[in-house]
Design a protein around this motif. Structure first.
Motif, mmCIF file in Angstrom:
data_model
loop_
_atom_site.group_PDB
_atom_site.id
_atom_site.type_symbol
_atom_site.label_atom_id
_atom_site.label_comp_id
_atom_site.label_asym_id
_atom_site.label_seq_id
_atom_site.Cartn_x
_atom_site.Cartn_y
_atom_site.Cartn_z
ATOM 1 N N LEU A 131 0.816 -1.210 0.000
ATOM 2 C CA LEU A 131 0.000 0.000 0.000
ATOM 3 C C LEU A 131 0.850 1.261 0.000
ATOM 4 C CD1 LEU A 131 -2.795 -1.039 2.524
ATOM 5 C CD2 LEU A 131 -2.957 -0.920 0.033
ATOM 6 N N GLY A 132 2.065 1.172 0.591
ATOM 7 C CA GLY A 132 2.918 2.352 0.655
ATOM 8 C C GLY A 132 3.855 2.498 -0.518
ATOM 9 N N THR A 133 3.906 1.466 -1.389
ATOM 10 C CA THR A 133 4.844 1.484 -2.507
ATOM 11 C C THR A 133 4.206 2.090 -3.744
ATOM 12 O OG1 THR A 133 5.988 -0.471 -1.673
ATOM 13 C CG2 THR A 133 6.274 0.048 -4.005
ATOM 14 N N GLN A 134 4.899 3.013 -4.361
ATOM 15 C CA GLN A 134 4.489 3.593 -5.630
ATOM 16 C C GLN A 134 5.391 3.035 -6.733
ATOM 17 O OE1 GLN A 134 1.803 5.586 -5.913
ATOM 18 N NE2 GLN A 134 1.491 5.398 -3.702
ATOM 19 N N PRO A 135 4.874 2.941 -7.981
ATOM 20 C CA PRO A 135 5.698 2.370 -9.056
ATOM 21 C C PRO A 135 6.946 3.194 -9.355
ATOM 22 C CG PRO A 135 3.666 3.315 -9.919
ATOM 23 C CD PRO A 135 3.526 3.277 -8.436
ATOM 24 N N HIS B 68 12.504 2.852 -0.936
ATOM 25 C CA HIS B 68 13.442 2.173 -0.042
ATOM 26 C C HIS B 68 14.785 1.974 -0.744
ATOM 27 C CE1 HIS B 68 14.938 -0.884 2.807
ATOM 28 N NE2 HIS B 68 13.993 -0.466 3.628
ATOM 29 N N THR B 69 14.727 1.590 -2.002
ATOM 30 C CA THR B 69 15.955 1.407 -2.785
ATOM 31 C C THR B 69 16.734 2.723 -2.886
ATOM 32 O OG1 THR B 69 14.922 -0.353 -4.081
ATOM 33 C CG2 THR B 69 16.878 0.700 -5.025
ATOM 34 N N TRP B 70 16.022 3.810 -3.124
ATOM 35 C CA TRP B 70 16.673 5.124 -3.230
ATOM 36 C C TRP B 70 17.387 5.486 -1.938
ATOM 37 C CZ3 TRP B 70 16.045 9.797 -0.623
ATOM 38 C CH2 TRP B 70 16.639 10.925 -1.205
ATOM 39 N N LEU C 277 10.191 13.790 2.960
ATOM 40 C CA LEU C 277 10.491 12.500 3.577
ATOM 41 C C LEU C 277 10.784 12.704 5.066
ATOM 42 C CD1 LEU C 277 12.629 9.687 2.057
ATOM 43 C CD2 LEU C 277 12.978 10.339 4.425
ATOM 44 N N ASP C 278 10.101 11.946 5.922
ATOM 45 C CA ASP C 278 10.325 12.009 7.371
ATOM 46 C C ASP C 278 11.278 10.896 7.779
ATOM 47 O OD1 ASP C 278 8.521 14.091 7.489
ATOM 48 O OD2 ASP C 278 6.833 12.815 8.032
ATOM 49 N N PHE D 150 9.394 6.740 -7.832
ATOM 50 C CA PHE D 150 9.662 7.543 -6.642
ATOM 51 C C PHE D 150 10.365 8.816 -7.054
ATOM 52 C CE2 PHE D 150 12.770 8.640 -3.242
ATOM 53 C CZ PHE D 150 11.851 9.032 -2.276
ATOM 54 N N ASP D 151 9.758 9.936 -6.737
ATOM 55 C CA ASP D 151 10.365 11.239 -6.973
ATOM 56 C C ASP D 151 10.693 11.836 -5.611
ATOM 57 O OD1 ASP D 151 11.167 13.768 -7.585
ATOM 58 O OD2 ASP D 151 9.361 14.344 -8.679
ATOM 59 N N PRO D 152 11.961 11.872 -5.213
ATOM 60 C CA PRO D 152 12.314 12.347 -3.867
ATOM 61 C C PRO D 152 11.892 13.793 -3.616
ATOM 62 C CG PRO D 152 14.278 12.124 -5.229
ATOM 63 C CD PRO D 152 13.154 11.479 -5.979
ATOM 64 N N LYS D 153 11.736 14.578 -4.646
ATOM 65 C CA LYS D 153 11.370 15.980 -4.463
ATOM 66 C C LYS D 153 9.937 16.136 -3.941
ATOM 67 C CE LYS D 153 14.988 18.431 -5.793
ATOM 68 N NZ LYS D 153 15.682 19.344 -4.831
ATOM 69 N N THR D 154 9.072 15.198 -4.263
ATOM 70 C CA THR D 154 7.650 15.369 -3.931
ATOM 71 C C THR D 154 7.078 14.252 -3.060
ATOM 72 O OG1 THR D 154 7.034 14.250 -5.999
ATOM 73 C CG2 THR D 154 7.234 16.663 -6.055
ATOM 74 N N ALA D 155 7.719 13.095 -3.020
ATOM 75 C CA ALA D 155 7.145 11.941 -2.320
ATOM 76 C C ALA D 155 7.088 12.167 -0.819
ATOM 77 C CB ALA D 155 7.960 10.691 -2.625
ATOM 78 N N ARG D 156 5.991 11.730 -0.230
ATOM 79 C CA ARG D 156 5.831 11.794 1.233
ATOM 80 C C ARG D 156 5.946 10.377 1.774
ATOM 81 N NH1 ARG D 156 1.356 15.875 3.475
ATOM 82 N NH2 ARG D 156 2.858 15.674 5.185
#
Length: 308
Positions: A84-88, A294-296, A126-127, A90-96
């Motif tokens: 549920l938390g994984t998106q296809p 997570h990979t990033w 990102l927190d 990942f954009d670090p600038k905007t992802a929460r």
């Protein structure tokens, strides 16, 4: 299991009951009332044709059927949570996102400041929550309570012979150990130590909270030498602060010691014996491998560690 006969919401209640072995605590864990949790337990008992929890004296114990459900139920919920938390992408600038990283003290000087700077500029939404290492680190990865662990490669710390099959690891940096003493240490006049001198010093060492073994055992495992540890502190980062003006000697990673040499009257000396190869590793649970966020973060920590 026939899904059309099972309310999947009961999995959350079942996991709480299996972990807490107490209806009231299980209710508190998932923020429902005690009667609601009791009703959930009744439905679960009907479905599995098993009491699941039975009273033994004043405590509730798991039945054999319940014990067999602990791992599959926990892993199913964690995989659903990851999905549920994984998106296809990942954009670090905007992802929460929110991550918990366990870190040992020797990694703090070279990794943590640059990690925080990078995240604040490249991934502002990102927190990040940092926890210090403890013997429960691997179980926190297993239970999904932490995402990554950056630590010394020390199976002895976790009382293991090998990592569980579910844990993945990546090597980071080698760790060099040194001996630090006060500049005016009466027994260490020069810039080198003999083995006899080293063994005879009053040794101070960092013993992580929750570690069940003795400090002598920890040193024997990490450094391959038997010495008497006279005093311990809960963190390697605190060791240099206790040295000025004392007759104590602290053996610690060189990266940690070098932080303090400009500010404290201490000197660093090469250890007079061969130390077993020590390195830092990054640990995570295999369920996170398909997650691009997570990979990033794993790759970011790896780059920072290897460049420091």
């Amino acid at each position: 299991m026939q899904l059309n006969r099972f309310d999947l919401n009961l999995l959350v209640a079942l996991d709480a009951l299996l972990r807490e072995r107490n209806v009231t605590r299980a209710a508190e864990r998932v923020f429902v009332s005690q009667p609601a949790m009791s009703a959930a337990l009744h439905k679960l008992r009907e479905y599995f044709h098993d009491p699941l929890l039975v009273r033994v004296g004043r405590e509730l114990e798991l039945t054999a059927r319940a014990v067999s459900l602990v791992e599959p139920v926990r892993e199913a919920l964690l995989r659903i949570q990851v999905m549920l938390g994984t998106q296809p992408t990942f954009d670090p600038k905007t992802a929460r996102r929110e991550f918990t990283v366990i870190m040992s003290e020797e990694a703090v000087p070279g990794v943590l400041p640059e990690l925080l700077r990078t995240l604040s500029s490249e991934a502002p939404e990102l927190d990040l929550h940092i926890e210090m290492i403890s013997p429960t680190a691997l179980s926190r990865l297993e239970y999904g309570e932490a995402d990554l662990c950056l630590c010394l490669e020390s199976l002895h710390m976790f009382d293991l012979r090998t990592y569980p099959d579910s844990i993945r690891s990546a090597p980071l940096r080698e760790v060099k150990w040194v001996c630090a003493v006060s500049d005016d240490h009466p027994a260490v006049q020069g810039e080198s130590l003999t083995l006899e001198q080293y063994v005879g010093l009053q040794h101070l060492f960092g013993r992580p909270g929750g570690y069940a073994g003795s400090a002598d055992q920890l040193v024997r495992h990490l450094l391959g030498i038997d010495i008497r540890i006279h005093m311990t502190l809960p963190s390697l980062l605190q060791l240099p602060l206790a040295l000025p003006g004392s007759t104590l000697a602290a053996t610690l990673p060189e990266r940690v010691a070098q932080i303090y040499t400009p500010a404290l009257p201490i000197k660093l000396l090469r250890l007079p014996f061969e130390v077993p190869r020590t390195q830092e590793v990054l640990l995570w649970h295999k369920r996170h491998e398909p997650d691009p966020a997570h990979t990033w973060l794993r790759e970011l920590i790896g780059r920072i560690a290897q460049s420091s």
